[in-house]
Design an enzyme around this catalytic site. Structure first.
Site, short mmCIF file in Angstrom:
data_model
loop_
_atom_site.label_atom_id
_atom_site.label_comp_id
_atom_site.label_asym_id
_atom_site.label_seq_id
_atom_site.Cartn_x
_atom_site.Cartn_y
_atom_site.Cartn_z
NE ARG A 44 -18.64 0.87 -18.04
CZ ARG A 44 -18.40 -0.62 -18.72
NH1 ARG A 44 -17.92 -0.15 -20.67
NH2 ARG A 44 -17.77 -1.61 -18.27
NE ARG A 80 -20.54 -2.78 -16.36
CZ ARG A 80 -19.62 -3.19 -17.00
NH1 ARG A 80 -19.47 -3.26 -18.52
NH2 ARG A 80 -18.72 -3.92 -17.28
CE LYS A 136 -15.81 -5.79 -25.35
NZ LYS A 136 -15.15 -5.36 -23.96
NE ARG A 156 -13.99 -5.38 -16.15
CZ ARG A 156 -15.03 -3.67 -15.92
NH1 ARG A 156 -14.37 -3.26 -14.50
NH2 ARG A 156 -15.57 -3.60 -16.78
NE ARG A 194 -14.67 -10.15 -20.70
CZ ARG A 194 -15.03 -10.01 -21.05
NH1 ARG A 194 -16.58 -10.04 -21.52
NH2 ARG A 194 -15.19 -8.54 -20.63
P1 ADP Z 1 -17.23 -1.79 -23.34
O1 ADP Z 1 -18.17 -1.82 -23.97
O2 ADP Z 1 -16.16 -2.22 -24.59
O3 ADP Z 1 -16.38 -1.42 -22.41
P2 ADP Z 1 -18.27 1.15 -23.11
O4 ADP Z 1 -18.96 0.96 -24.85
O5 ADP Z 1 -19.44 0.36 -21.90
O6 ADP Z 1 -17.26 -0.64 -23.43
O7 ADP Z 1 -17.75 2.63 -22.70
C1 ADP Z 1 -16.97 2.96 -22.49
C2 ADP Z 1 -17.19 3.82 -21.40
O8 ADP Z 1 -16.60 4.70 -22.29
C3 ADP Z 1 -18.88 4.38 -22.24
O9 ADP Z 1 -18.83 5.24 -20.73
C4 ADP Z 1 -18.52 4.70 -22.89
O10 ADP Z 1 -19.86 6.51 -22.90
C5 ADP Z 1 -17.37 5.66 -23.20
N1 ADP Z 1 -17.18 5.92 -24.45
C6 ADP Z 1 -17.47 4.80 -25.45
N2 ADP Z 1 -16.84 4.89 -26.90
C7 ADP Z 1 -16.43 6.14 -26.72
C8 ADP Z 1 -15.14 7.46 -27.68
N3 ADP Z 1 -15.66 7.16 -28.69
N4 ADP Z 1 -15.24 8.65 -27.23
C9 ADP Z 1 -15.22 8.92 -25.56
N5 ADP Z 1 -15.79 7.93 -24.59
C10 ADP Z 1 -16.42 6.94 -25.51
P1 AMP Z 2 -18.30 -6.94 -20.13
O1 AMP Z 2 -19.91 -6.32 -19.58
O2 AMP Z 2 -18.12 -8.20 -21.16
O3 AMP Z 2 -17.90 -5.84 -18.90
O4 AMP Z 2 -18.30 -7.88 -18.52
C1 AMP Z 2 -18.61 -7.66 -17.52
C2 AMP Z 2 -18.16 -9.04 -17.13
O5 AMP Z 2 -18.85 -10.31 -16.55
C3 AMP Z 2 -16.89 -9.96 -16.81
O6 AMP Z 2 -16.51 -9.39 -16.34
C4 AMP Z 2 -17.50 -11.10 -16.51
O7 AMP Z 2 -17.07 -11.44 -14.71
C5 AMP Z 2 -18.15 -11.53 -17.44
N1 AMP Z 2 -18.70 -12.02 -18.35
C6 AMP Z 2 -18.56 -10.66 -19.00
N2 AMP Z 2 -18.58 -11.90 -20.27
C7 AMP Z 2 -17.92 -13.56 -20.28
C8 AMP Z 2 -17.50 -14.40 -20.39
N3 AMP Z 2 -17.22 -14.36 -22.04
N4 AMP Z 2 -16.69 -14.84 -19.48
C9 AMP Z 2 -16.43 -15.17 -18.49
N5 AMP Z 2 -17.01 -14.04 -17.93
C10 AMP Z 2 -18.04 -12.80 -18.64
#
Ligand code: ADP
Ligand code: AMP
Length: 229
Positions: free
Chosen positions: A136, A169, A17, A180, A97
């Protein structure tokens, strides 16, 4: 200005995302608004709210709905104030969410005369999600996302954009990842039905190279959102 069109991005943790929102938002003239990023920024402060958010965040638990909505509204209000004429809509990443958040969002948008133009659902198998989350890296300064193998920075350990040292993270631990993903399945995934009933959902195969996913999302959204004027 009223009548903005927002896009909601739904997908499990690690589905891409944040990666995709950063690439798509500028192309569609939308602003990437990620509640997770807002919380990470907020947690750099040293106050009561920051400590409260961290107590949920680090365990991989959702922050309470009232706190989350307040933080989101603050950001939307800020965008309206600062970029009123150019703010066409938000690309919402990580909100809503759960059902209560989806209903709160509907109410907020109704009050503003705005609407949801589309909901993008990123589909990625669980084993791939775990591999992605385990590798990541993020930039604590500008929020850019990398992966040690799939999307490495040009200089190991350094952000391509601002040169800051990359970090893992605090919630990308095996325990928090499992919690999660479970919360996603129980509370977030059911929202797809909520939005499908309104004909808003586009399903995208997120298990493809980053650039391929970006083009698929762009092609799906362009008719709904249009190019920036
Ligand atoms: P989300 O926001 O949904 O949690 P991220 O955008 O942070 O996901 O992506 C999670 C991890 O996967 C990151 O380390 C990113 O660089 C990697 N990633 C994202 N999209 C792809 C893809 N299409 N192929 C391989 N790795 C990816
Ligand atoms: P994310 O970066 O989207 O993976 O979110 C990281 C963390 O932030 C989550 O595991 C929650 O603890 C908090 N968080 C992000 N978005 C929300 C939401 N819409 N509602 C509640 N907690 C959230």
């Amino acid at each position: 200005m009223a009548g903005r069109c927002h896009v909601v991005l739904i997908g499990p943790q690690g589905s891409g995302k944040g990666t995709q929102a950063a690439r798509i938002a500028p192309r569609l003239g939308l602003v990437h608004v990620a509640t997770g990023d807002l919380f990470r920024q907020l947690m750099t402060r040293d106050d009561e709210l920051a400590r409260e958010v961290r107590s949920y965040y680090d365990r991989g638990v959702l922050v309470p709905d009232d706190v989350t909505l307040r933080v989101l509204l603050q950001r939307l209000d800020e965008l309206e104030r600062e970029t009123s004429d150019s703010f066409r809509g938000a690309l919402l990443d990580g909100y809503p969410r759960n059902r209560a958040q989806a209903e709160a969002l509907d109410e907020v948008l109704r009050d503003r005369g705005d609407e949801i133009a589309a909901v993008v659902h990123l589909v990625v198998p669980r084993a791939v999600l775990i591999e992605r989350l385990s590798g990541r890296l993020i930039c604590p300064q500008c929020g850019a996302t990398y992966h040690v193998r799939f999307s490495p920075p040009k200089t190991p350990g350094r952000c391509d954009h601002c040169g800051s040292a990359l970090v893992q993270r605090s919630d990308d631990t095996p325990e928090a990842i499992a919690r999660r993903l479970e919360t996603y399945e129980q509370q977030t995934e059911p929202l797809l039905e909520y939005y499908r009933a309104r004909g808003l959902v586009v399903d995208i195969d997120g298990n493809q190279p980053i650039e391929v996913v970006t083009e698929a999302i762009y092609a799906a959204l362009e008719p709904h959102v249009g190019d920036p004027v």
